[in-house]
Enzyme design. Structure first.
Site, PDB file in Angstrom:
ATOM      1  N   LYS A   1       0.992  12.386  -6.443  1.00  0.00           N
ATOM      2  CA  LYS A   1       1.665  12.968  -7.606  1.00  0.00           C
ATOM      3  C   LYS A   1       0.673  13.241  -8.737  1.00  0.00           C
ATOM      4  CE  LYS A   1       4.301  12.834  -5.009  1.00  0.00           C
ATOM      5  NZ  LYS A   1       4.530  12.264  -3.672  1.00  0.00           N
TER       6      LYS A   1
ATOM      7  N   GLY B   1       1.364  20.142  10.706  1.00  0.00           N
ATOM      8  CA  GLY B   1       2.579  19.444  10.277  1.00  0.00           C
ATOM      9  C   GLY B   1       3.027  19.926   8.911  1.00  0.00           C
TER      10      GLY B   1
ATOM     11  N   GLY C   1       5.577  18.915   7.176  1.00  0.00           N
ATOM     12  CA  GLY C   1       6.548  17.970   6.639  1.00  0.00           C
ATOM     13  C   GLY C   1       6.203  17.706   5.182  1.00  0.00           C
TER      14      GLY C   1
ATOM     15  N   ILE D   1       4.070  15.544   3.632  1.00  0.00           N
ATOM     16  CA  ILE D   1       2.654  15.485   3.228  1.00  0.00           C
ATOM     17  C   ILE D   1       2.020  16.871   3.339  1.00  0.00           C
ATOM     18  CG2 ILE D   1       0.362  14.551   3.814  1.00  0.00           C
ATOM     19  CD1 ILE D   1       1.702  11.960   4.604  1.00  0.00           C
TER      20      ILE D   1
ATOM     21  N   GLU E   1       2.957  24.313  12.202  1.00  0.00           N
ATOM     22  CA  GLU E   1       4.086  23.402  12.422  1.00  0.00           C
ATOM     23  C   GLU E   1       4.609  23.583  13.845  1.00  0.00           C
ATOM     24  OE1 GLU E   1       5.943  20.904  10.957  1.00  0.00           O
ATOM     25  OE2 GLU E   1       7.242  21.075  12.716  1.00  0.00           O
TER      26      GLU E   1
ATOM     27  N   ALA F   1       9.087   4.835  -0.351  1.00  0.00           N
ATOM     28  CA  ALA F   1       8.773   3.673  -1.185  1.00  0.00           C
ATOM     29  C   ALA F   1      10.043   3.026  -1.743  1.00  0.00           C
ATOM     30  CB  ALA F   1       7.853   4.108  -2.324  1.00  0.00           C
TER      31      ALA F   1
ATOM     32  N   HIS G   1      23.263  20.461 -23.560  1.00  0.00           N
ATOM     33  CA  HIS G   1      22.868  21.868 -23.522  1.00  0.00           C
ATOM     34  C   HIS G   1      21.693  22.097 -24.457  1.00  0.00           C
ATOM     35  CE1 HIS G   1      23.132  26.200 -23.225  1.00  0.00           C
ATOM     36  NE2 HIS G   1      23.012  26.235 -24.547  1.00  0.00           N
TER      37      HIS G   1
HETATM   38  P1  FAD Z   1       2.793   0.074   2.473  1.00  0.00           P
HETATM   39  O1  FAD Z   1       2.906   0.733   1.168  1.00  0.00           O
HETATM   40  O2  FAD Z   1       2.094   0.781   3.570  1.00  0.00           O
HETATM   41  O3  FAD Z   1       2.078  -1.318   2.196  1.00  0.00           O
HETATM   42  C1  FAD Z   1       1.701  -2.167   3.200  1.00  0.00           C
HETATM   43  C2  FAD Z   1       0.625  -3.090   2.676  1.00  0.00           C
HETATM   44  O4  FAD Z   1       0.420  -4.132   3.613  1.00  0.00           O
HETATM   45  C3  FAD Z   1      -0.736  -2.427   2.478  1.00  0.00           C
HETATM   46  O5  FAD Z   1      -1.236  -2.749   1.205  1.00  0.00           O
HETATM   47  C4  FAD Z   1      -1.619  -3.035   3.559  1.00  0.00           C
HETATM   48  O6  FAD Z   1      -2.960  -3.193   3.146  1.00  0.00           O
HETATM   49  C5  FAD Z   1      -0.963  -4.390   3.722  1.00  0.00           C
HETATM   50  N1  FAD Z   1      -1.171  -5.010   5.036  1.00  0.00           N
HETATM   51  C6  FAD Z   1      -0.913  -4.505   6.260  1.00  0.00           C
HETATM   52  N2  FAD Z   1      -1.151  -5.419   7.212  1.00  0.00           N
HETATM   53  C7  FAD Z   1      -1.568  -6.530   6.567  1.00  0.00           C
HETATM   54  C8  FAD Z   1      -1.935  -7.813   6.990  1.00  0.00           C
HETATM   55  N3  FAD Z   1      -1.895  -8.168   8.271  1.00  0.00           N
HETATM   56  N4  FAD Z   1      -2.330  -8.700   6.066  1.00  0.00           N
HETATM   57  C9  FAD Z   1      -2.360  -8.373   4.754  1.00  0.00           C
HETATM   58  N5  FAD Z   1      -1.997  -7.174   4.282  1.00  0.00           N
HETATM   59  C10 FAD Z   1      -1.591  -6.275   5.186  1.00  0.00           C
HETATM   60  N6  FAD Z   1       7.329   7.682  -0.574  1.00  0.00           N
HETATM   61  C11 FAD Z   1       8.150   7.975  -1.594  1.00  0.00           C
HETATM   62  O7  FAD Z   1       9.210   7.364  -1.706  1.00  0.00           O
HETATM   63  N7  FAD Z   1       7.818   8.918  -2.526  1.00  0.00           N
HETATM   64  C12 FAD Z   1       6.664   9.609  -2.449  1.00  0.00           C
HETATM   65  O8  FAD Z   1       6.397  10.461  -3.300  1.00  0.00           O
HETATM   66  C13 FAD Z   1       5.788   9.340  -1.374  1.00  0.00           C
HETATM   67  N8  FAD Z   1       4.625  10.002  -1.277  1.00  0.00           N
HETATM   68  C14 FAD Z   1       3.788   9.713  -0.232  1.00  0.00           C
HETATM   69  C15 FAD Z   1       2.612  10.441  -0.128  1.00  0.00           C
HETATM   70  C16 FAD Z   1       1.746  10.188   0.914  1.00  0.00           C
HETATM   71  C17 FAD Z   1       0.477  10.988   1.022  1.00  0.00           C
HETATM   72  C18 FAD Z   1       2.051   9.160   1.851  1.00  0.00           C
HETATM   73  C19 FAD Z   1       1.111   8.826   2.962  1.00  0.00           C
HETATM   74  C20 FAD Z   1       3.220   8.432   1.745  1.00  0.00           C
HETATM   75  C21 FAD Z   1       4.112   8.710   0.709  1.00  0.00           C
HETATM   76  N9  FAD Z   1       5.314   8.033   0.574  1.00  0.00           N
HETATM   77  C22 FAD Z   1       6.158   8.343  -0.441  1.00  0.00           C
HETATM   78  C23 FAD Z   1       5.702   6.966   1.520  1.00  0.00           C
HETATM   79  C24 FAD Z   1       5.419   5.590   0.909  1.00  0.00           C
HETATM   80  O9  FAD Z   1       4.051   5.512   0.582  1.00  0.00           O
HETATM   81  C25 FAD Z   1       5.786   4.501   1.898  1.00  0.00           C
HETATM   82  O10 FAD Z   1       7.111   4.680   2.335  1.00  0.00           O
HETATM   83  C26 FAD Z   1       5.667   3.137   1.241  1.00  0.00           C
HETATM   84  O11 FAD Z   1       4.352   2.908   0.802  1.00  0.00           O
HETATM   85  C27 FAD Z   1       6.068   2.030   2.223  1.00  0.00           C
HETATM   86  O12 FAD Z   1       5.945   0.794   1.602  1.00  0.00           O
HETATM   87  P2  FAD Z   1       5.658  -0.534   2.418  1.00  0.00           P
HETATM   88  O13 FAD Z   1       5.640  -1.636   1.423  1.00  0.00           O
HETATM   89  O14 FAD Z   1       6.583  -0.625   3.552  1.00  0.00           O
HETATM   90  O15 FAD Z   1       4.209  -0.339   3.069  1.00  0.00           O
HETATM   91  P1  NAI Z   2       6.830  14.263   8.338  1.00  0.00           P
HETATM   92  O1  NAI Z   2       7.616  13.562   9.367  1.00  0.00           O
HETATM   93  O2  NAI Z   2       7.442  14.529   7.014  1.00  0.00           O
HETATM   94  O3  NAI Z   2       6.353  15.674   8.904  1.00  0.00           O
HETATM   95  C1  NAI Z   2       5.607  15.794  10.071  1.00  0.00           C
HETATM   96  C2  NAI Z   2       5.699  17.211  10.552  1.00  0.00           C
HETATM   97  O4  NAI Z   2       4.740  17.393  11.575  1.00  0.00           O
HETATM   98  C3  NAI Z   2       7.052  17.548  11.155  1.00  0.00           C
HETATM   99  O5  NAI Z   2       7.521  18.756  10.614  1.00  0.00           O
HETATM  100  C4  NAI Z   2       6.770  17.634  12.649  1.00  0.00           C
HETATM  101  O6  NAI Z   2       7.609  18.547  13.312  1.00  0.00           O
HETATM  102  C5  NAI Z   2       5.325  18.102  12.646  1.00  0.00           C
HETATM  103  N1  NAI Z   2       4.587  17.769  13.844  1.00  0.00           N
HETATM  104  C6  NAI Z   2       4.581  16.594  14.522  1.00  0.00           C
HETATM  105  N2  NAI Z   2       3.723  16.651  15.561  1.00  0.00           N
HETATM  106  C7  NAI Z   2       3.171  17.882  15.539  1.00  0.00           C
HETATM  107  C8  NAI Z   2       2.200  18.542  16.351  1.00  0.00           C
HETATM  108  N3  NAI Z   2       1.622  17.936  17.380  1.00  0.00           N
HETATM  109  N4  NAI Z   2       1.876  19.817  16.053  1.00  0.00           N
HETATM  110  C9  NAI Z   2       2.447  20.463  15.006  1.00  0.00           C
HETATM  111  N5  NAI Z   2       3.364  19.878  14.195  1.00  0.00           N
HETATM  112  C10 NAI Z   2       3.721  18.603  14.456  1.00  0.00           C
HETATM  113  O7  NAI Z   2       5.474  13.421   8.215  1.00  0.00           O
HETATM  114  P2  NAI Z   2       4.295  13.456   7.141  1.00  0.00           P
HETATM  115  O8  NAI Z   2       4.327  14.722   6.370  1.00  0.00           O
HETATM  116  O9  NAI Z   2       3.084  13.078   7.881  1.00  0.00           O
HETATM  117  O10 NAI Z   2       4.688  12.292   6.174  1.00  0.00           O
HETATM  118  C11 NAI Z   2       4.952  10.998   6.693  1.00  0.00           C
HETATM  119  C12 NAI Z   2       6.008  10.335   5.913  1.00  0.00           C
HETATM  120  O11 NAI Z   2       5.496   9.899   4.661  1.00  0.00           O
HETATM  121  C13 NAI Z   2       7.188  11.222   5.540  1.00  0.00           C
HETATM  122  O12 NAI Z   2       8.110  11.344   6.581  1.00  0.00           O
HETATM  123  C14 NAI Z   2       7.763  10.465   4.409  1.00  0.00           C
HETATM  124  O13 NAI Z   2       8.541   9.426   4.909  1.00  0.00           O
HETATM  125  C15 NAI Z   2       6.538   9.905   3.722  1.00  0.00           C
HETATM  126  N6  NAI Z   2       6.185  10.760   2.578  1.00  0.00           N
HETATM  127  C16 NAI Z   2       7.091  10.899   1.573  1.00  0.00           C
HETATM  128  C17 NAI Z   2       6.813  11.705   0.507  1.00  0.00           C
HETATM  129  C18 NAI Z   2       7.837  11.877  -0.530  1.00  0.00           C
HETATM  130  O14 NAI Z   2       8.805  11.129  -0.548  1.00  0.00           O
HETATM  131  N7  NAI Z   2       7.699  12.838  -1.435  1.00  0.00           N
HETATM  132  C19 NAI Z   2       5.539  12.421   0.374  1.00  0.00           C
HETATM  133  C20 NAI Z   2       4.685  12.238   1.521  1.00  0.00           C
HETATM  134  C21 NAI Z   2       5.007  11.414   2.550  1.00  0.00           C
END
Ligand code: FAD
Ligand code: NAI
Length: 475
Positions: A58, A190, A192, A194, A213, A330, A454
């Site tokens: 973000k 992909g 999706g 990300i 995709e 999250a 408004h």
């Molecule tokens: P995580 O956040 O993955 O945390 C797990 C933690 O556990 C990590 O710090 C890791 O180091 C630690 N850990 C793992 N194994 C061990 C171990 N054995 N011992 C000690 N520590 C360990 N979600 C949203 O809702 N809004 C968004 O805008 C959004 N944007 C995203 C953008 C990207 C690029 C990505 C990749 C994800 C995004 N997500 C978003 C998804 C969100 O990040 C995850 O759903 C969320 O972080 C999950 O939380 P969690 O606590 O389950 O795991």
């Molecule tokens: P995603 O599940 O959102 O999208 C993956 C995309 O890749 C899908 O459209 C799927 O059809 C495509 N795909 C899968 N295999 C493929 C292949 N072999 N070739 C071509 N296309 C293929 O997963 P993404 O974007 O990696 O994000 C992972 C997760 O992280 C999300 O599902 C979401 O839960 C979380 N996230 C949430 C955000 C938010 O809330 N704003 C921002 C970023 C991530």
């Protein structure tokens, strides 16, 4: 320091750190273990979300949007800037500062709530009468014991088979958030969440972006009408999205990456780019947890098996967030963390999976809660739909962003709101009203009868609710 705790949480992402804080508020003696390291090797709690997910993405979306506005929209307001330049290193540095503020904020919250933090990897070592023994492998090795355990170890990016992330040319979300200079050509696999968010960042900064995709439909989980509207906007911006492709061999070399693929017509194609972001979903992470030591059950995807209350097969061991079933978000992880802590205290922790909002932070933003129109059709539900375009909203016109609409879906008989879908400005904020309404089982008429400020974008929400009864006032 005693190493005996009421609760040991493994993982300090949004699921884990929030569970730890809530449990401490409820009077438990809590430890939280996390292994994430910052650049200096110090602790960086907050998980994927804080370090390489929600927060840094973000931050970059904001920076790139400012750049885009300065380049393309300021002139409409009479502001001339001359040539606008982007210092990518500074943008990345700002993002890193934002991440650090969040890491430090969590360490502060642990202190405030008397949660003992351990920096290192936590793994199951065994079980005694005192509880589960967790080995912490960090700067030193120690064992802590918890009467109860919450596993919140999150998820990792899924790699394409045979194509490892080198984070230089083939990037996961981690590398995608620290590209040092705007690539001339950027490929993503992909389209999706990300793919669209990261693709938007680098397109706005000037990269020629192509997303490949696999599925033939764009954003299949999103309401079709909303997805179509979003796709139109992305096409107009020049974000190239090819649907229905089959990715073949991927070769990397000094000059970048070359991706062979078959397009939707079955024709062989090749895409050359400086960098490739692979965003094809995420896999639950239990690496190094030593789940086998205690017989913690995983499913075929590697997710920890839990029931509706986040209980695992082991008494006293719970799991939340990305490492279990359900959407990888999250706020879903946080809600589960709170609910689990409250259940431990004998309370009735509650997570409503039907009202978890989704947001895609592109421009326009896409946000929704509840069922899509195609889901309602598939289950044969009798429903009414109402839409209102931002084009007819005064605040959107003043902002200079009239893309998109708000869409309501309500039960045909009871008028209860079944889903709200938004594509347009600040959809991420607007969706909150819909979530509240659905939690309170409101009808579309309830929203239509509420006074909205408004001029505000939220008037489009009210008007979409009015549209369910075919009585919009401004369209
Ligand atoms: P995580 O956040 O993955 O945390 C797990 C933690 O556990 C990590 O710090 C890791 O180091 C630690 N850990 C793992 N194994 C061990 C171990 N054995 N011992 C000690 N520590 C360990 N979600 C949203 O809702 N809004 C968004 O805008 C959004 N944007 C995203 C953008 C990207 C690029 C990505 C990749 C994800 C995004 N997500 C978003 C998804 C969100 O990040 C995850 O759903 C969320 O972080 C999950 O939380 P969690 O606590 O389950 O795991
Ligand atoms: P995603 O599940 O959102 O999208 C993956 C995309 O890749 C899908 O459209 C799927 O059809 C495509 N795909 C899968 N295999 C493929 C292949 N072999 N070739 C071509 N296309 C293929 O997963 P993404 O974007 O990696 O994000 C992972 C997760 O992280 C999300 O599902 C979401 O839960 C979380 N996230 C949430 C955000 C938010 O809330 N704003 C921002 C970023 C991530």
């Amino acid at each position: 320091m005693s190493s005996q705790f009421d609760l040991v949480v493994i993982g300090a992402g949004p699921g884990g750190y929030i569970a730890a804080i809530r449990a401490a508020q409820l009077g438990f003696k809590v430890a939280c273990i996390d292994e994430w390291k910052n650049a200096a090797g110090g602790p960086a709690p907050g998980g994927t979300c804080t370090n390489v997910g929600c927060i840094p993405s973000k931050a970059l979306l904001q920076s790139s949007e400012h750049f885009d506005h300065a380049n393309h929209h300021f002139a409409d307001h009479g502001i001339s800037t001359g040539k606008v330049t982007m210092d990518v290193a500074k943008m990345i540095g700002r993002k890193d500062t934002v991440v650090k503020q969040n890491n430090d904020g969590i360490l502060y919250l642990f202190k405030k709530n008397k949660v003992t933090f351990f920096h290192g990897r936590g793994s199951f070592a065994g079980k005694t009468d005192a509880g589960y023994e967790i080995k912490v492998s960090g700067a030193k090795e120690e064992v802590v014991t918890g009467k109860q355990i919450v596993v919140a170890t999150g998820s990792n990016a899924r790699a394409l088979p045979g194509v490892a992330f080198d984070e230089e040319t083939v990037l996961s979300n981690d590398g995608a958030l620290r590209i040092g200079a705007v690539p001339k050509k950027l490929a993503l696999i992909g389209s999706g969440v990300i793919g669209l968010e990261m693709g938007s960042v680098w397109r706005r900064l000037g990269a020629d972006v192509t997303i490949l995709e696999g599925l033939p439909t764009f954003l299949g989980a999103v309401d079709e009408q909303i997805a179509k509207e979003a796709k139109k906007a992305f096409d107009k911006q020049g974000l190239k999205i090819e649907l229905g492709v089959k990715v073949g061999e991927i070769k990397t070399g000094k000059k970048g990456v070359s991706i062979a693929y078959t397009n939707a017509k079955g024709e062989a194609q090749q895409l050359d780019a400086d960098k490739l972001i692979v965003s094809i979903g995420r896999v639950p992470n239990t690496i190094g947890l030593n789940a086998e030591a205690v017989g913690l059950q995983l499913d075929e995807r590697g997710a920890i098996v839990v029931d509706g209350d986040c209980k695992t097969n082991l008494p006293g061991v719970w799991a939340v967030g990305d490492v279990v079933r359900g959407p990888m978000l999250a706020h879903k992880a946080e809600e589960e963390g709170v609910a689990v802590a409250e259940r431990m205290a004998g309370q009735h922790g509650h997570v409503n999976f039907n009202t978890i909002p989704w947001v895609i932070y592109t421009s326009p933003e896409i946000a929704w809660v509840g069922e899509t129109e195609q889901q309602l059709k598939a289950r044969g539900a009798a429903y009414k739909a109402g839409t209102f375009p931002f084009l007819a909203n005064g605040r959107a016109r003043a902002l200079g962003d009239t893309t998109g609409m708000v869409k309501f879906l309500a039960d045909a008989t009871t008028d209860e709101i079944l889903g709200v879908h938004i594509v347009g400005p600040m959809a991420s904020e607007l969706i909150a009203e819909a979530v509240v309404a659905m939690e309170f089982k409101a009808s579309a008429e309830d929203i239509a009868r509420i006074c909205h400020a408004h001029p505000s974008l939220s008037e489009a929400t009210k008007e979409a609710a009015l549209a369910v009864d075919k009585r919009t006032l401004n369209f």
